[in-house]
Design a protein around this motif. Structure first.
Motif, mmCIF file in Angstrom:
data_model
loop_
_atom_site.group_PDB
_atom_site.id
_atom_site.type_symbol
_atom_site.label_atom_id
_atom_site.label_comp_id
_atom_site.label_asym_id
_atom_site.label_seq_id
_atom_site.Cartn_x
_atom_site.Cartn_y
_atom_site.Cartn_z
ATOM 1 N N ARG A 38 27.805 -123.697 -26.942
ATOM 2 C CA ARG A 38 27.014 -124.780 -27.507
ATOM 3 C C ARG A 38 26.626 -125.736 -26.391
ATOM 4 O O ARG A 38 27.434 -126.034 -25.510
ATOM 5 C CB ARG A 38 27.802 -125.509 -28.597
ATOM 6 C CG ARG A 38 28.248 -124.593 -29.741
ATOM 7 C CD ARG A 38 27.048 -123.939 -30.434
ATOM 8 N NE ARG A 38 27.440 -123.023 -31.493
ATOM 9 C CZ ARG A 38 27.375 -121.704 -31.415
ATOM 10 N NH1 ARG A 38 26.966 -121.121 -30.303
ATOM 11 N NH2 ARG A 38 27.719 -120.946 -32.434
ATOM 12 N N PHE A 39 25.426 -126.232 -26.433
ATOM 13 C CA PHE A 39 24.856 -126.972 -25.315
ATOM 14 C C PHE A 39 23.748 -127.880 -25.811
ATOM 15 O O PHE A 39 23.367 -127.848 -26.978
ATOM 16 C CB PHE A 39 24.284 -125.988 -24.289
ATOM 17 C CG PHE A 39 23.422 -124.935 -24.926
ATOM 18 C CD1 PHE A 39 22.084 -125.179 -25.224
ATOM 19 C CD2 PHE A 39 23.952 -123.704 -25.279
ATOM 20 C CE1 PHE A 39 21.299 -124.214 -25.847
ATOM 21 C CE2 PHE A 39 23.172 -122.733 -25.897
ATOM 22 C CZ PHE A 39 21.845 -122.990 -26.178
ATOM 23 N N PHE A 40 23.237 -128.695 -24.906
ATOM 24 C CA PHE A 40 22.040 -129.484 -25.162
ATOM 25 C C PHE A 40 20.898 -128.812 -24.407
ATOM 26 O O PHE A 40 21.117 -128.159 -23.393
ATOM 27 C CB PHE A 40 22.212 -130.923 -24.677
ATOM 28 C CG PHE A 40 23.223 -131.688 -25.474
ATOM 29 C CD1 PHE A 40 22.865 -132.303 -26.663
ATOM 30 C CD2 PHE A 40 24.531 -131.784 -25.038
ATOM 31 C CE1 PHE A 40 23.797 -133.007 -27.402
ATOM 32 C CE2 PHE A 40 25.474 -132.486 -25.762
ATOM 33 C CZ PHE A 40 25.105 -133.094 -26.962
ATOM 34 N N LYS A 49 15.274 -132.831 -15.578
ATOM 35 C CA LYS A 49 15.140 -132.343 -16.955
ATOM 36 C C LYS A 49 15.679 -130.917 -17.117
ATOM 37 O O LYS A 49 14.928 -129.971 -17.351
ATOM 38 C CB LYS A 49 13.686 -132.396 -17.402
ATOM 39 C CG LYS A 49 13.096 -133.782 -17.371
ATOM 40 C CD LYS A 49 11.645 -133.755 -17.761
ATOM 41 C CE LYS A 49 11.027 -135.123 -17.549
ATOM 42 N NZ LYS A 49 9.576 -135.114 -17.743
ATOM 43 N N PRO A 50 16.996 -130.747 -16.981
ATOM 44 C CA PRO A 50 17.566 -129.396 -17.063
ATOM 45 C C PRO A 50 17.224 -128.708 -18.383
ATOM 46 O O PRO A 50 17.124 -129.349 -19.424
ATOM 47 C CB PRO A 50 19.073 -129.630 -16.965
ATOM 48 C CG PRO A 50 19.256 -131.032 -16.558
ATOM 49 C CD PRO A 50 18.003 -131.780 -16.822
ATOM 50 N N ASP A 51 17.075 -127.386 -18.306
ATOM 51 C CA ASP A 51 16.768 -126.595 -19.497
ATOM 52 C C ASP A 51 17.967 -126.523 -20.437
ATOM 53 O O ASP A 51 17.809 -126.547 -21.654
ATOM 54 C CB ASP A 51 16.346 -125.177 -19.096
ATOM 55 C CG ASP A 51 15.084 -125.193 -18.252
ATOM 56 O OD1 ASP A 51 14.100 -125.826 -18.675
ATOM 57 O OD2 ASP A 51 15.081 -124.582 -17.172
ATOM 58 N N ILE A 52 19.164 -126.432 -19.859
ATOM 59 C CA ILE A 52 20.401 -126.325 -20.641
ATOM 60 C C ILE A 52 21.457 -127.200 -19.978
ATOM 61 O O ILE A 52 21.598 -127.184 -18.750
ATOM 62 C CB ILE A 52 20.877 -124.865 -20.706
ATOM 63 C CG1 ILE A 52 19.811 -124.004 -21.401
ATOM 64 C CG2 ILE A 52 22.225 -124.736 -21.403
ATOM 65 C CD1 ILE A 52 20.014 -122.519 -21.268
ATOM 66 N N VAL A 53 22.208 -127.943 -20.791
ATOM 67 C CA VAL A 53 23.228 -128.843 -20.248
ATOM 68 C C VAL A 53 24.516 -128.716 -21.051
ATOM 69 O O VAL A 53 24.504 -128.730 -22.284
ATOM 70 C CB VAL A 53 22.755 -130.317 -20.287
ATOM 71 C CG1 VAL A 53 23.826 -131.243 -19.725
ATOM 72 C CG2 VAL A 53 21.442 -130.500 -19.554
#
Length: 141
Positions: A38-40, A49-53
């Motif tokens: 689970r991620f942002f 502006k990372p794609d997945i964090v």
């Protein structure tokens, strides 16, 4: 040599390129979700502006397009308007370096995945990211 399409068509084509939620990004996020991660996504408040964090684990993931990020293997610059495209891609590459340095200096783990890596070996990319995340979740570096 000139471009094979008119400048109007080329402009329309380039404007249609998504900066987020590309098909490959959506597929990759779906793959991570399927293995229980689970991620942002597309976090505008973070540098680059990372794609997945994964904020708690201090991990950011960028999915880099071969064209926009200047892949050494697959970049094919347009034949026309080279005075625009070459500096544009160089600026993007330099910005990527600056973003990487920012996260490294601030104790984050950064993952950059080329678009072609996902296209060529999707399952392996999911597995590698999952392994890294699970290690971090278990307190391993």
């Amino acid at each position: 040599m000139t471009d094979k399409v008119s400048s109007e068509i080329r402009s329309r084509t380039m404007r249609a390129v998504k900066s987020k939620d590309s098909k490959i990004e959506v597929k990759f996020r779906s793959g991570l979700w399927k293995v229980g991660l689970r991620f942002f996504k597309n976090v505008n408040s973070l540098v680059g502006k990372p794609d997945i964090v994964f904020p708690r684990l201090k991990i950011v993931i960028f999915i880099d397009s071969c064209f926009w990020h200047g892949c050494p293997e697959h970049l094919r610059l347009p034949k026309s308007n080279l005075d625009y495209w070459q500096p544009k891609i160089e600026r993007n590459k330099n910005r990527d370096i600056d973003v990487n340095n920012y996260y490294l200096v601030n104790g984050w783990h950064i993952i950059r995945i080329w678009e072609h890596e996902l296209k060529n070996d999707f399952d392996n990319q999911i597995s590698q990211v999952e392994r890294l995340i699970r290690k971090r979740q278990n307190g391993e570096q």
